[in-house]
Design an enzyme around this catalytic site. Structure first.
Site, PDB file in Angstrom:
ATOM      1  N   VAL A  35       6.876   2.923   6.433  1.00  0.00           N
ATOM      2  CA  VAL A  35       6.116   1.839   7.054  1.00  0.00           C
ATOM      3  C   VAL A  35       6.299   1.849   8.575  1.00  0.00           C
ATOM      4  O   VAL A  35       5.327   1.824   9.335  1.00  0.00           O
ATOM      5  CB  VAL A  35       6.561   0.476   6.471  1.00  0.00           C
ATOM      6  CG1 VAL A  35       5.929  -0.681   7.247  1.00  0.00           C
ATOM      7  CG2 VAL A  35       6.198   0.383   4.998  1.00  0.00           C
ATOM      8  N   GLU A 176       1.846  -5.033   5.703  1.00  0.00           N
ATOM      9  CA  GLU A 176       1.094  -3.771   5.731  1.00  0.00           C
ATOM     10  C   GLU A 176       0.467  -3.528   4.362  1.00  0.00           C
ATOM     11  O   GLU A 176       0.975  -3.998   3.345  1.00  0.00           O
ATOM     12  CB  GLU A 176       2.021  -2.621   6.137  1.00  0.00           C
ATOM     13  CG  GLU A 176       3.318  -2.510   5.332  1.00  0.00           C
ATOM     14  CD  GLU A 176       3.185  -1.792   4.026  1.00  0.00           C
ATOM     15  OE1 GLU A 176       2.208  -1.048   3.869  1.00  0.00           O
ATOM     16  OE2 GLU A 176       4.053  -1.986   3.149  1.00  0.00           O
ATOM     17  N   LEU A 278      -8.512   1.793 -11.063  1.00  0.00           N
ATOM     18  CA  LEU A 278      -8.773   1.774 -12.501  1.00  0.00           C
ATOM     19  C   LEU A 278      -8.574   3.177 -13.071  1.00  0.00           C
ATOM     20  O   LEU A 278      -9.240   3.559 -14.022  1.00  0.00           O
ATOM     21  CB  LEU A 278     -10.198   1.294 -12.787  1.00  0.00           C
ATOM     22  CG  LEU A 278     -10.441  -0.213 -12.800  1.00  0.00           C
ATOM     23  CD1 LEU A 278     -11.895  -0.534 -13.115  1.00  0.00           C
ATOM     24  CD2 LEU A 278      -9.528  -0.931 -13.788  1.00  0.00           C
ATOM     25  N   CYS A 288       6.692   0.289  -4.088  1.00  0.00           N
ATOM     26  CA  CYS A 288       6.062  -1.024  -3.859  1.00  0.00           C
ATOM     27  C   CYS A 288       5.700  -1.783  -5.127  1.00  0.00           C
ATOM     28  O   CYS A 288       6.201  -2.885  -5.340  1.00  0.00           O
ATOM     29  CB  CYS A 288       4.823  -0.826  -3.000  1.00  0.00           C
ATOM     30  SG  CYS A 288       5.176   0.109  -1.510  1.00  0.00           S
ATOM     31  N   LYS A 291       8.704  -2.779  -7.438  1.00  0.00           N
ATOM     32  CA  LYS A 291       9.597  -3.703  -6.714  1.00  0.00           C
ATOM     33  C   LYS A 291       8.921  -5.045  -6.454  1.00  0.00           C
ATOM     34  O   LYS A 291       9.502  -6.106  -6.705  1.00  0.00           O
ATOM     35  CB  LYS A 291       9.993  -3.038  -5.395  1.00  0.00           C
ATOM     36  CG  LYS A 291      10.686  -3.917  -4.400  1.00  0.00           C
ATOM     37  CD  LYS A 291      11.139  -3.114  -3.198  1.00  0.00           C
ATOM     38  CE  LYS A 291      10.027  -2.804  -2.207  1.00  0.00           C
ATOM     39  NZ  LYS A 291       9.670  -3.880  -1.300  1.00  0.00           N
ATOM     40  N   LYS A 353       3.036   9.989  -6.762  1.00  0.00           N
ATOM     41  CA  LYS A 353       1.602  10.270  -6.727  1.00  0.00           C
ATOM     42  C   LYS A 353       1.425  11.479  -5.808  1.00  0.00           C
ATOM     43  O   LYS A 353       2.398  11.939  -5.190  1.00  0.00           O
ATOM     44  CB  LYS A 353       0.806   9.072  -6.227  1.00  0.00           C
ATOM     45  CG  LYS A 353       1.168   8.645  -4.821  1.00  0.00           C
ATOM     46  CD  LYS A 353       0.243   7.557  -4.322  1.00  0.00           C
ATOM     47  CE  LYS A 353       0.551   7.239  -2.878  1.00  0.00           C
ATOM     48  NZ  LYS A 353      -0.350   6.279  -2.296  1.00  0.00           N
TER      49      LYS A 353
HETATM   50  C1  UGA Z   1       0.851   0.380  -2.534  1.00  0.00           C
HETATM   51  C2  UGA Z   1      -0.442  -0.359  -2.120  1.00  0.00           C
HETATM   52  O1  UGA Z   1      -1.588   0.373  -2.573  1.00  0.00           O
HETATM   53  C3  UGA Z   1      -0.506  -0.537  -0.609  1.00  0.00           C
HETATM   54  O2  UGA Z   1      -1.652  -1.321  -0.264  1.00  0.00           O
HETATM   55  C4  UGA Z   1       0.758  -1.266  -0.149  1.00  0.00           C
HETATM   56  O3  UGA Z   1       0.794  -1.424   1.244  1.00  0.00           O
HETATM   57  C5  UGA Z   1       1.982  -0.466  -0.565  1.00  0.00           C
HETATM   58  O4  UGA Z   1       1.974  -0.322  -2.002  1.00  0.00           O
HETATM   59  C6  UGA Z   1       3.217  -1.223  -0.106  1.00  0.00           C
HETATM   60  O5  UGA Z   1       3.440  -2.343  -0.589  1.00  0.00           O
HETATM   61  O6  UGA Z   1       3.909  -0.769   0.811  1.00  0.00           O
HETATM   62  P1  UGA Z   1       1.638   2.942  -2.602  1.00  0.00           P
HETATM   63  O7  UGA Z   1       2.779   2.441  -3.421  1.00  0.00           O
HETATM   64  O8  UGA Z   1       1.925   3.834  -1.457  1.00  0.00           O
HETATM   65  O9  UGA Z   1       0.800   1.697  -1.992  1.00  0.00           O
HETATM   66  O10 UGA Z   1       0.671   3.773  -3.547  1.00  0.00           O
HETATM   67  P2  UGA Z   1      -0.663   3.512  -4.416  1.00  0.00           P
HETATM   68  O11 UGA Z   1      -1.686   4.484  -4.005  1.00  0.00           O
HETATM   69  O12 UGA Z   1      -1.036   2.088  -4.411  1.00  0.00           O
HETATM   70  O13 UGA Z   1      -0.149   3.938  -5.879  1.00  0.00           O
HETATM   71  C7  UGA Z   1       0.898   3.240  -6.560  1.00  0.00           C
HETATM   72  C8  UGA Z   1       1.057   3.779  -7.963  1.00  0.00           C
HETATM   73  O14 UGA Z   1      -0.057   3.422  -8.767  1.00  0.00           O
HETATM   74  C9  UGA Z   1       1.152   5.314  -8.038  1.00  0.00           C
HETATM   75  O15 UGA Z   1       2.119   5.671  -8.989  1.00  0.00           O
HETATM   76  C10 UGA Z   1      -0.235   5.729  -8.481  1.00  0.00           C
HETATM   77  O16 UGA Z   1      -0.267   6.964  -9.137  1.00  0.00           O
HETATM   78  C11 UGA Z   1      -0.596   4.573  -9.410  1.00  0.00           C
HETATM   79  N1  UGA Z   1      -2.058   4.393  -9.574  1.00  0.00           N
HETATM   80  C12 UGA Z   1      -2.833   4.000  -8.518  1.00  0.00           C
HETATM   81  C13 UGA Z   1      -2.635   4.586 -10.820  1.00  0.00           C
HETATM   82  O17 UGA Z   1      -1.941   4.938 -11.799  1.00  0.00           O
HETATM   83  N2  UGA Z   1      -3.975   4.375 -10.967  1.00  0.00           N
HETATM   84  C14 UGA Z   1      -4.773   3.983  -9.936  1.00  0.00           C
HETATM   85  O18 UGA Z   1      -6.000   3.802 -10.142  1.00  0.00           O
HETATM   86  C15 UGA Z   1      -4.181   3.795  -8.679  1.00  0.00           C
END
Ligand code: UGA
Length: 482
Positions: A35, A176, A278, A288, A291, A353
């Site tokens: 961040v 953020e 989705l 994130c 937690k 991811k």
């Molecule tokens: C997430 C939020 O998307 C951000 O907006 C936020 O700022 C951040 O947390 C934070 O609080 O700092 P992040 O954890 O980096 O971001 O990643 P994401 O892209 O949101 O993915 C989170 C998890 O959900 C991953 O394991 C991803 O594979 C999973 N995911 C995401 C799915 O299984 N399906 C989806 O359609 C989207």
């Protein structure tokens, strides 16, 4: 209701402000993690004078030599450009950073404690340092995700523990919304800016800091501190809920021969739902969603309120993280009547991811643990996260290429949809493996390719594609607008 009206009033009152105090704002960003570093470099790109500070000497030394301590798309360019322009610098001297800046962004970690609440000890350390070194009016901004009420606690800490005059500082919450992997893009192109404060002076300065975005038409929500803090938790927990929901629907699709991808696309066309977040998979991970979902439950408990939806989302996620291994066990049981004892299983993708080296709460951790419990021998490959995973599992074999990992494997589980993994040559893989079992936990490989080559496969919410005897025909996704 009152809060809503009050929030809108803030927006209406402040929207006409289009000019701000001229000149660059001096900003200190404390903490150079995912961040802090992205925010610091992004704020410099918006023409502010930014100094990023961290106690980690190795990290700062790397940054001063142009080496990024984390993997983040386009970060290196952004940092280099702003260092060259003289807008961005790095230091270990936190007191220097604080005393030479007007605005202090706190971007240190808030990890999860054993009871599920957020650990604020790093935030408190920074606040104490500000108190001990305050040398003029400071705007103190929380960028890290902090429990609702933290802004008020920071104010109380400064005033009551250290006797700091309240006119000497303002508190701001500026959460953020950066997704790791595309955090630079998210910082430079946010859907909206959330700025919460009880001080008009601080709100004006914050608008000046983000002036290029505001001039570009980015919507800003100017509100009070606790509403800004709540927006962050409410957003993250809702997105997590959305993923858990589609994962449960995916499992139901497997049982009913429906196709989850088409279900998700069609659901998403209802603009009240939207197509984003989705995508079914092996459950959500990262620093994130797990937690923050746990923390919002914890916050609700403090007010003796239930948070059943979010609890259900976490329970679903726990079960979903077991799915890839359960599916492999079922396939091997049904086809060759064997279990996983002494089987060599290749786990492809370790980060939570694609496009990040972060493994915090990665679904791959649960997968490796479960495979080990069932007696399998795990071989792992990730383009950038091998070293991070070594700190958790020193007893598994790590490979530099996917081909090395799948050699003589009895089964493959695809856990992360990295391009490196999507572009694997499965003809070569088929020649290398001992047994042709694949679980595609990200639905990222074309089932026809795998079936044609003779793999025995499954994925998440698309089982019917693999169960069909012949090559599967994709139904065309078409719709007509009225
Ligand atoms: C997430 C939020 O998307 C951000 O907006 C936020 O700022 C951040 O947390 C934070 O609080 O700092 P992040 O954890 O980096 O971001 O990643 P994401 O892209 O949101 O993915 C989170 C998890 O959900 C991953 O394991 C991803 O594979 C999973 N995911 C995401 C799915 O299984 N399906 C989806 O359609 C989207």
């Amino acid at each position: 209701m009152f809060t809503t009206i009050r929030s809108y009033l803030f927006i209406l009152i402040l929207l006409p402000w289009t000019t701000y105090i001229s000149g660059d704002t001096k900003i200190a960003v404390i903490g150079t993690g995912y961040v802090g570093l992205v925010s610091g470099a992004g704020l410099a790109e918006f023409n502010n004078e930014v100094i990023c500070a961290d106690i980690d000497t190795e990290k700062i030394a790397k940054l001063n030599n142009g080496i990024m301590p984390i993997y983040e798309t386009n970060l290196e360019d952004l940092v280099r450009r702003n260092v060259q322009k003289g807008k961005l610098s790095f230091t270990n001297d936190i007191v220097y950073a604080m005393t030479t800046s007007d605005v202090i962004f706190i971007a240190v970690g808030t990890p999860m404690k054993d009871d599920g609440s957020a650990d604020l000890s790093y935030i408190n350390e920074v606040v104490d340092m500000i108190a001990q070194n305050i040398n003029g009016y400071k705007i103190i901004v929380t960028k890290s995700t902090v429990p609702v009420g933290t802004g008020k606690k920071i104010r109380a800490r400064l005033e009551h523990n250290f006797g700091i005059n309240p006119t000497l500082f303002s508190i701001v919450s500026n959460p953020e919304f950066l997704r790791e992997g595309i955090a630079v893009y998210d910082f430079l192109h946010p859907d909206r800016l959330i700025i919460g404060s009880d001080s008009d002076k601080a709100l004006t300065t914050m608008c000046k800091i983000y002036e290029p975005l505001i001039m570009d038409g980015t919507i800003r929500i100017l509100t009070d501190i606790q509403t800004a803090e709540m927006i962050k938790y409410a957003s993250n927990a809702f997105l997590a809920l959305k993923i858990s929901y589609i994962n449960e629907i995916a499992n139901l699709c497997d049982a009913t021969d429906a196709d989850v991808k088409m279900v998700a696309q069609a659901m998403g066309l209802d603009h009240r739902i939207s197509p984003y977040f989705l995508k079914p998979g092996p459950g959500f991970g990262g620093s994130c969603f797990p937690k923050d979902s746990q923390a919002i439950i914890n916050i609700a408990q403090q007010y003796k309120l239930p948070m059943l939806t979010v609890e259900a989302s976490l329970a679903t996620n726990y079960l979903q993280q077991k799915k890839p291994v359960e599916k492999l066990v079922t396939l091997m049981q049904n086809k060759i009547n064997q279990n996983l004892i002494n089987k060599k299983i290749a786990v492809l993708g370790l980060s939570f991811k694609a496009n990040t080296d972060d493994i915090r709460y990665s679904p791959s951790i649960a997968t490796i643990q479960y495979l080990q419990q069932l007696g399998a021998h795990v071989v792992a490959y990730d383009p950038v996260a091998n070293n991070n995973m070594k700190t958790l599992f020193s007893d598994i074999q790590y490979c530099q290429t996917p081909y090395e990992a799948v050699t003589d494997a009895d089964g493959i589980i695809i856990m992360t949809d990295w391009d490196h993994i999507k572009q694997i040559d499965f003809v070569r893989v088929k020649e290398l493996v001992k047994q042709p079992f694949i679980i595609d936990a990200r639905n990222c490989i074309n089932p026809n390719i795998l079936k044609r080559l003779g793999f025995i496969c499954d994925s998440i919410g698309q089982s019917h594609l693999y169960r069909q005897k012949n090559e599967c025909t994709y139904k065309v996704f078409s719709y007509t607008r009225n």
